[in-house]
Design a protein around this motif. Structure first.
Motif, PDB file in Angstrom:
ATOM      1  N   ILE A 130      11.749   6.256  -6.525  1.00 50.48           N
ATOM      2  CA  ILE A 130      11.187   4.786  -6.410  1.00 50.48           C
ATOM      3  C   ILE A 130      10.790   3.764  -5.062  1.00 50.48           C
ATOM      4  N   GLU A 131      11.101   3.401  -4.540  1.00 43.90           N
ATOM      5  CA  GLU A 131      11.234   3.248  -3.224  1.00 43.90           C
ATOM      6  C   GLU A 131      10.304   3.873  -2.342  1.00 43.90           C
ATOM      7  N   GLN A 132       9.652   4.627  -2.985  1.00 43.18           N
ATOM      8  CA  GLN A 132       8.454   5.624  -1.902  1.00 43.18           C
ATOM      9  C   GLN A 132       7.449   5.040  -2.488  1.00 43.18           C
ATOM     10  N   THR A 133       7.421   4.573  -3.935  1.00 39.38           N
ATOM     11  CA  THR A 133       7.009   4.131  -5.446  1.00 39.38           C
ATOM     12  C   THR A 133       5.826   3.589  -4.944  1.00 39.38           C
ATOM     13  N   ILE A 134       7.267   2.769  -4.752  1.00 43.98           N
ATOM     14  CA  ILE A 134       6.569   0.815  -5.069  1.00 43.98           C
ATOM     15  C   ILE A 134       6.397   0.394  -3.883  1.00 43.98           C
ATOM     16  N   GLY A 135       7.086   1.124  -2.579  1.00 42.95           N
ATOM     17  CA  GLY A 135       7.377   0.589  -1.065  1.00 42.95           C
ATOM     18  C   GLY A 135       8.188  -0.825  -0.495  1.00 42.95           C
ATOM     19  N   GLU A 136       8.647  -0.313  -1.385  1.00 42.93           N
ATOM     20  CA  GLU A 136      10.543  -1.605  -1.166  1.00 42.93           C
ATOM     21  C   GLU A 136      11.741  -0.927  -0.639  1.00 42.93           C
TER      22      GLU A 136
END
Length: 290
Positions: free
Chosen positions: A235-241
């Motif tokens: 999820i972090e890699q996908t949304i960049g946050e």
């Protein structure tokens, strides 16, 4: 000579620690994975496998869960002998299943049946993460669906204790189909007025969290349980946050309206019996009513 001296020191230094480990019989003590406190297993069991130092809730096996929740001698298991096949001829799959059967004393990752809580009857499914990480394959989906259909026919409420890593990759699309299958059974059950209580335990992830685990009339969870679909890193890699530290915990979901209550294990039986008693219309008091 200097080299020999250090080799000997290292050799003798390791002996006491090895002997110390050998002096403690296996299964007598456990170390809490959260606070690292060492506890006697007998004491831990007395507190329902909850660390009295940091409140860490150890994952429970299906048999321990049933013993904790149901009135003595009232639990009856369904479809005990159902076992998985290997439809995709996945390498070494059957060997892994056999190892998990020996380890957990279960034939699959879920145990279904019926039992009574404070005299109130309910149908139940209890997932066990010790069997293929509680993954959902064809047999898991079939057993849960049969249990729901039985409850619908007999006028019993349904409780499902989820603990899963998601759909079972060794069965491919057949495992993903169980998401729709179990959800459809619950839809029919709900339309017929059935009560469904979902209890999410650590961990409840993947296809299980995206299907029957999230469809309860009441959605409960144990403290600290990991609940979510995709992994945190993805999820972090996908949304960049960067996500909050408590992201995908039961407490985070409660705060954002995705759970009705986070229930400590010591209170769970009482909470379930209260909900069952409120919704009981005379039928759930016992399956021997006829």
């Amino acid at each position: 000579m200097i080299k020999d001296f250090f080799v000997k020191k290292k050799k003798y230094a390791t002996v006491p620690s090895v002997r110390a480990r050998q002096d403690v019989p296996e299964g007598i003590v456990m170390k809490c994975p959260k606070c690292k406190k060492i506890m006697y297993v007998k004491e831990l069991k007395k507190h329902l496998y909850v660390c009295q130092s940091c409140d860490y809730h150890y994952p429970l096996g299906a048999f321990d869960r049933a013993e904790m929740i149901f009135d003595d001698g009232t639990f009856e298991e369904f479809d005990k002998d159902m076992i998985s096949k290997n439809p995709l001829q996945f390498p070494n799959y059957m060997n892994k299943l056999e190892k998990d059967r020996l380890k957990t004393k279960l034939n699959e990752a879920v145990m279904t049946g019926r039992g009574k809580i404070e005299g109130l009857a309910t149908a139940v499914a209890i997932m066990d993460k010790g069997f293929r990480m509680g993954s959902m394959g064809s047999v898991v989906g079939e057993k849960i669906t049969r249990m729901i259909e039985y409850a619908d026919k007999e006028g019993l409420p349904v409780i499902i204790f989820s603990a899963s890593g998601g759909a079972r990759m060794q069965e491919g699309m057949l495992s993903l189909m169980q998401m729709a299958k179990t959800s459809a059974a619950l839809k029919t059950f709900s339309e017929n007025g059935g009560l469904y209580i979902s209890v999410m335990t650590h961990p409840t992830t993947g296809g299980v969290s995206a299907s029957f685990a999230s469809l309860g009339d009441f959605n409960f969870a144990e403290p600290g349980a990991l609940i979510g679909f995709a992994g945190r890193r993805i999820i972090e890699q996908t949304i960049g946050e960067k996500l909050p530290e408590d992201f995908q915990t039961a407490e985070f979901l409660l705060k954002h309206g995705q759970l009705d209550q986070v229930v400590p294990r010591s209170e769970l039986r009482q909470v379930l019996s209260k909900v069952l008693s409120i919704h009981d219309q005379g039928g759930a008091a016992g399956w021997d009513r006829n």
